[in-house]
Design an enzyme around this catalytic site. Structure first.
Site, PDB file in Angstrom:
ATOM      1  N   GLY A  28       3.593  -9.745  11.309  1.00  0.00           N
ATOM      2  CA  GLY A  28       3.049 -10.664  12.315  1.00  0.00           C
ATOM      3  C   GLY A  28       2.217 -11.745  11.661  1.00  0.00           C
ATOM      4  NE  ARG A  89       7.366  -7.921  13.580  1.00  0.00           N
ATOM      5  CZ  ARG A  89       6.068  -7.668  13.307  1.00  0.00           C
ATOM      6  NH1 ARG A  89       5.737  -6.897  12.310  1.00  0.00           N
ATOM      7  NH2 ARG A  89       5.123  -8.203  14.058  1.00  0.00           N
ATOM      8  CG  ASP A 120       0.136  -0.792   8.067  1.00  0.00           C
ATOM      9  OD1 ASP A 120       0.831  -1.622   8.697  1.00  0.00           O
ATOM     10  OD2 ASP A 120      -0.365   0.211   8.595  1.00  0.00           O
ATOM     11  CB  THR A 143      -2.867  -7.565  10.364  1.00  0.00           C
ATOM     12  OG1 THR A 143      -2.951  -6.995  11.665  1.00  0.00           O
ATOM     13  CG2 THR A 143      -3.675  -6.703   9.413  1.00  0.00           C
ATOM     14  CG  ASP A 145      -3.775  -5.177  15.122  1.00  0.00           C
ATOM     15  OD1 ASP A 145      -4.086  -5.874  16.105  1.00  0.00           O
ATOM     16  OD2 ASP A 145      -2.646  -4.698  14.947  1.00  0.00           O
ATOM     17  CG  ASP A 147      -4.562  -2.096  11.797  1.00  0.00           C
ATOM     18  OD1 ASP A 147      -4.422  -3.010  10.966  1.00  0.00           O
ATOM     19  OD2 ASP A 147      -3.629  -1.645  12.476  1.00  0.00           O
ATOM     20  NE  ARG A 189       2.468  -3.406  18.095  1.00  0.00           N
ATOM     21  CZ  ARG A 189       3.362  -3.776  17.190  1.00  0.00           C
ATOM     22  NH1 ARG A 189       4.568  -3.303  17.215  1.00  0.00           N
ATOM     23  NH2 ARG A 189       3.050  -4.634  16.239  1.00  0.00           N
TER      24      ARG A 189
HETATM   25  P1  ATP Z   1       1.798  -6.365  11.389  1.00  0.00           P
HETATM   26  O1  ATP Z   1       0.520  -5.599  11.111  1.00  0.00           O
HETATM   27  O2  ATP Z   1       1.563  -7.700  11.929  1.00  0.00           O
HETATM   28  O3  ATP Z   1       2.824  -5.558  12.142  1.00  0.00           O
HETATM   29  P2  ATP Z   1       3.242  -5.618   9.024  1.00  0.00           P
HETATM   30  O4  ATP Z   1       3.245  -6.140   7.637  1.00  0.00           O
HETATM   31  O5  ATP Z   1       2.732  -4.214   9.210  1.00  0.00           O
HETATM   32  O6  ATP Z   1       2.458  -6.651   9.918  1.00  0.00           O
HETATM   33  P3  ATP Z   1       5.972  -4.763   9.640  1.00  0.00           P
HETATM   34  O7  ATP Z   1       6.943  -5.370  10.584  1.00  0.00           O
HETATM   35  O8  ATP Z   1       5.577  -3.352   9.857  1.00  0.00           O
HETATM   36  O9  ATP Z   1       4.724  -5.762   9.628  1.00  0.00           O
HETATM   37  O10 ATP Z   1       6.567  -4.885   8.153  1.00  0.00           O
HETATM   38  C1  ATP Z   1       7.009  -6.135   7.640  1.00  0.00           C
HETATM   39  C2  ATP Z   1       8.287  -5.958   6.866  1.00  0.00           C
HETATM   40  O11 ATP Z   1       8.058  -5.090   5.740  1.00  0.00           O
HETATM   41  C3  ATP Z   1       9.417  -5.273   7.625  1.00  0.00           C
HETATM   42  O12 ATP Z   1      10.112  -6.174   8.457  1.00  0.00           O
HETATM   43  C4  ATP Z   1      10.295  -4.780   6.482  1.00  0.00           C
HETATM   44  O13 ATP Z   1      11.114  -5.809   6.002  1.00  0.00           O
HETATM   45  C5  ATP Z   1       9.263  -4.415   5.409  1.00  0.00           C
HETATM   46  N1  ATP Z   1       9.041  -2.958   5.450  1.00  0.00           N
HETATM   47  C6  ATP Z   1       8.228  -2.258   6.245  1.00  0.00           C
HETATM   48  N2  ATP Z   1       8.344  -0.932   6.034  1.00  0.00           N
HETATM   49  C7  ATP Z   1       9.274  -0.782   5.057  1.00  0.00           C
HETATM   50  C8  ATP Z   1       9.853   0.336   4.380  1.00  0.00           C
HETATM   51  N3  ATP Z   1       9.507   1.596   4.663  1.00  0.00           N
HETATM   52  N4  ATP Z   1      10.776   0.086   3.432  1.00  0.00           N
HETATM   53  C9  ATP Z   1      11.148  -1.166   3.110  1.00  0.00           C
HETATM   54  N5  ATP Z   1      10.647  -2.264   3.726  1.00  0.00           N
HETATM   55  C10 ATP Z   1       9.729  -2.085   4.681  1.00  0.00           C
END
Ligand code: ATP
Length: 342
Positions: A28, A89, A120, A143, A145, A147, A189
């Site tokens: 995000g 994503r 994360d 992020t 959040d 968190d 969330r």
């Molecule tokens: P936010 O906190 O805004 O959700 P985020 O970084 O946690 O941000 P995610 O959508 O969970 O956002 O992860 C971003 C991208 O990281 C995913 O679209 C994916 O491409 C990659 N990713 C996440 N988990 C994995 C995993 N277990 N293995 C490989 N790639 C991953």
């Protein structure tokens, strides 16, 4: 940081290994990501490194959607929300085939090291990638959040908090004029810090968050005593991940239980992600961006840059991802005291 114990020669030998770094935003978007991109770019250029912007997160990495970044390319972006590199994503990056493609693209572009700005999930992707490939990744937490374990602060949180407070102040005006109760839903969330902090900053009558088991009773206390006694308006802050299922569901139930009350719902939604980053977000992003480049030059990998007590810290990805960022219990206690005194 860790250069303190090295001779200058050792340090400069290490520093020669990396010549080109990639930087990207993922997951995000959060206000302040641009300030981090700017800081990474300028810090890297100051160390005579080349910089490549990877567009659209891991998906852009797989597709080789790269742009060379010069110092002037990151001029005038500090105050803009969103991310000039765009974000995405990527399902494909979750597969070994996707990560192999990403690796080949990074090699082809001669990228030696990467800075990932995200949450994360993005750090999990980097950690999984680094188990098979030798390109080091360092993370910057971005992020709204706030968190993530190991850092007091994530980029975007302060701006989002101020956006929520500004919106709720406006809602309060109309709530007071009509004697209404507003259930205001904010993002989160799995994390309630944004709802908790904004609720305190706005003087909300009750705050419902995923981390608290006391949500129902604090709402009932307000409805039974706070509202009825004062015969006035009220704001109830609800984190979207609250266990009862969000503001709409809770308001529906309250309408059934208290048909005499004038209950309204306001879901703030995506305005919370946008807007010019606050000064605090810009400064934190800048500190972390510079520290991320330093960390890569010091041979660090698979770590997140964090801020603890306003000092830069290095947190291994596996800790930042797996451990819980516990909510500030003092804030929960403060809110309870204020409610008790109604
Ligand atoms: P936010 O906190 O805004 O959700 P985020 O970084 O946690 O941000 P995610 O959508 O969970 O956002 O992860 C971003 C991208 O990281 C995913 O679209 C994916 O491409 C990659 N990713 C996440 N988990 C994995 C995993 N277990 N293995 C490989 N790639 C991953």
């Amino acid at each position: 940081m860790s250069t303190d114990n090295m001779t200058n020669q050792e340090s400069s030998t290490k520093r020669k290994k990396i010549q080109k770094i990639g930087v990207f935003t993922s997951g995000g978007d959060a206000p302040g990501m641009n300030a981090a991109v700017r800081a990474v770019t300028r810090a890297a250029i100051a160390h005579k490194l080349k910089v490549v912007g990877i567009r659209r997160g891991y998906q852009g990495m797989i597709e080789g959607d790269f742009i060379n970044l010069k110092s002037t390319d990151v001029s005038g972006i500090m105050h803009q929300g969103g991310t000039i590199l765009k974000t995405a994503r990527s399902k494909e990056f979750r597969t070994p085939e996707g990560r192999e493609k990403a690796y080949q693209q990074l090699k082809k572009a001669e990228i030696d090291a990467v800075v990932v700005i995200g949450g994360d999930g993005s750090f999990t992707g980097a950690l999984v990638f680094s188990q098979d490939y030798d390109i080091p990744f360092v993370g910057i937490p971005g992020t709204i959040d706030n968190d993530i374990y190991g850092t007091d602060y994530t980029i975007g949180y302060d701006t989002a908090l101020n956006t929520v407070v500004e919106a709720v102040d406006k809602i309060k005006d109309t709530a007071r004029s009509h004697g209404r109760i507003f259930f205001v839903e904010v993002m989160g969330r799995e994390a309630g810090l944004l709802a908790l902090s904004s609720g305190i900053a706005c003087g909300a009558e009750a705050i419902l968050i995923p981390e608290s088991s006391d949500n129902g009773s604090s709402l009932n206390r307000f409805l039974a005593k706070g509202y009825k006694d004062k015969e006035t308006s009220g704001i109830v802050m609800v984190a979207e991940g609250e266990e009862a299922g969000g503001a709409m569901k809770i308001a529906e139930q309250v309408r059934k239980d208290h048909p005499d009350l004038d209950v309204r719902v306001s879901i703030l939604g995506h305005i919370q992600r946008g807007g010019n980053p606050s000064a605090q977000d810009r400064i934190a992003a800048t500190k972390m961006g510079v520290a991320a480049v330093d960390a890569l030059l010091d041979d660090q990998k698979s770590i997140m840059i964090g801020l603890m007590n306003n000092k830069i810290v290095h947190v291994p990805f596996n800790k930042a991802i797996k451990l819980n960022h516990s909510i500030d219990e003092d804030l929960i206690d403060i809110q309870k005291v204020l409610l008790t005194n109604q």
